[in-house]
Design an enzyme around this catalytic site. Sequence first.
Site, short mmCIF file in Angstrom:
data_model
loop_
_atom_site.label_atom_id
_atom_site.label_comp_id
_atom_site.label_asym_id
_atom_site.label_seq_id
_atom_site.Cartn_x
_atom_site.Cartn_y
_atom_site.Cartn_z
N CYS A 165 48.73 63.31 71.59
CA CYS A 165 49.83 62.63 71.61
C CYS A 165 49.63 60.99 71.41
O CYS A 165 49.01 60.57 72.30
CB CYS A 165 50.46 62.97 72.76
N CYS B 50 52.98 60.03 64.84
CA CYS B 50 53.29 61.24 65.91
C CYS B 50 52.85 62.37 65.49
O CYS B 50 52.96 62.58 64.16
CB CYS B 50 54.76 60.86 65.87
N HIS C 126 54.30 65.07 65.73
CA HIS C 126 55.27 66.06 65.03
C HIS C 126 55.60 65.69 63.68
O HIS C 126 55.99 66.64 63.06
CB HIS C 126 56.52 65.91 65.61
N ASP D 17 50.02 67.48 74.24
CA ASP D 17 51.39 66.81 73.57
C ASP D 17 52.59 67.17 74.17
O ASP D 17 52.60 68.05 74.92
CB ASP D 17 51.31 67.12 72.10
N SER D 18 53.65 66.61 73.73
CA SER D 18 54.85 66.90 74.39
C SER D 18 55.48 68.11 74.10
O SER D 18 56.49 68.63 74.61
CB SER D 18 55.85 65.76 74.07
N GLU E 259 61.08 70.08 66.83
CA GLU E 259 61.02 71.06 68.06
C GLU E 259 62.28 71.89 67.89
O GLU E 259 61.94 73.31 68.49
CB GLU E 259 61.07 70.45 69.27
N1 DGL Z 1 54.30 64.01 69.39
C1 DGL Z 1 54.07 62.93 70.24
C2 DGL Z 1 53.31 61.63 69.71
O1 DGL Z 1 52.39 62.00 68.83
C3 DGL Z 1 55.29 62.58 71.07
C4 DGL Z 1 56.57 62.95 70.53
C5 DGL Z 1 57.76 62.75 71.77
O2 DGL Z 1 57.71 63.46 72.75
O3 DGL Z 1 58.35 61.60 71.58
O4 DGL Z 1 53.64 60.59 69.92
#
Ligand code: DGL
Length: 265
Positions: free
Chosen positions: A73, A183, A185, A10-11, A151
Amino acid sequence: MNNKPIGIFDSGVGGLSVFSELTNLLPDENYIYFGDTANLPYGSKTKEELIHISKNIFDFFQHKSVKAVVMACNTTSAIVYDELKNDYDFKIYPVVQNVSAQIANDGYKNIGVFATNATINSHAYKKEIQNYNKEINVYEIACPEWVSIVENSQIYELSSIGNIKLYIDKMLKNNPDKIILGCTHYPYLLDILSKFVPKNMFINPAIYLAQYIYEDLAYSNLLNTQKHAETKFYVSSNPEQFKKAAQIFYNVDKVEEMFLSKLCV
Ligand code: DGL
């Protein structure tokens, strides 16, 4: 083959919301987690950038001899999966594609999606869900600020709560039966989200994805039969910030820094 690790990326810390569901169902697997903190947010990257980044991560996992890669992600699943799916000989589990059938079959008429700009602009959830059932209305809203809120461990700051409420109010105008947290996050925000909307209104795709992976690995005879599971965590920058933000979902005590991908832009 069976005791080879499962790669998951993931990011940043977002993928841990998937990782924690996976380890609930599959505690005996070996995992390699890669959080690409040097390149976040993915949601504002172009398709070319996301392909470049993802290829480097896939190559890293190939080098580590994984048996499968979990595209936790949503953004890379939506934008990159189709471009890379035939280039590697391990299994690939893209979240959007692997969970949409089940969401579409759950009997909801109006489904909301909160996700990154890139995921929303791709209409990936809408396309996948309506592929299974054209009658379902899908309302998509991008919440680009939520990734950095998580984050940077700013979840309980007043400005973050105000920002979250704005998007909730916008979404509720569509009267959704359920809202997908599209997402990785966003499940970190459930505590705040559920102050405005009952928790059971939200769909955390990680739960469906973990079940899908469990069933697919079992079906493919790829479950690890040995009992020494270990996980290695890598990030591409800021390991301390990663550890701090991760805490809501997972206590990461050791993380190695590894820079994989230099964007040529
Ligand atoms: N967490 C990731 C997702 O599920 C990407 C979030 C990001 O870095 O913009 O899309």
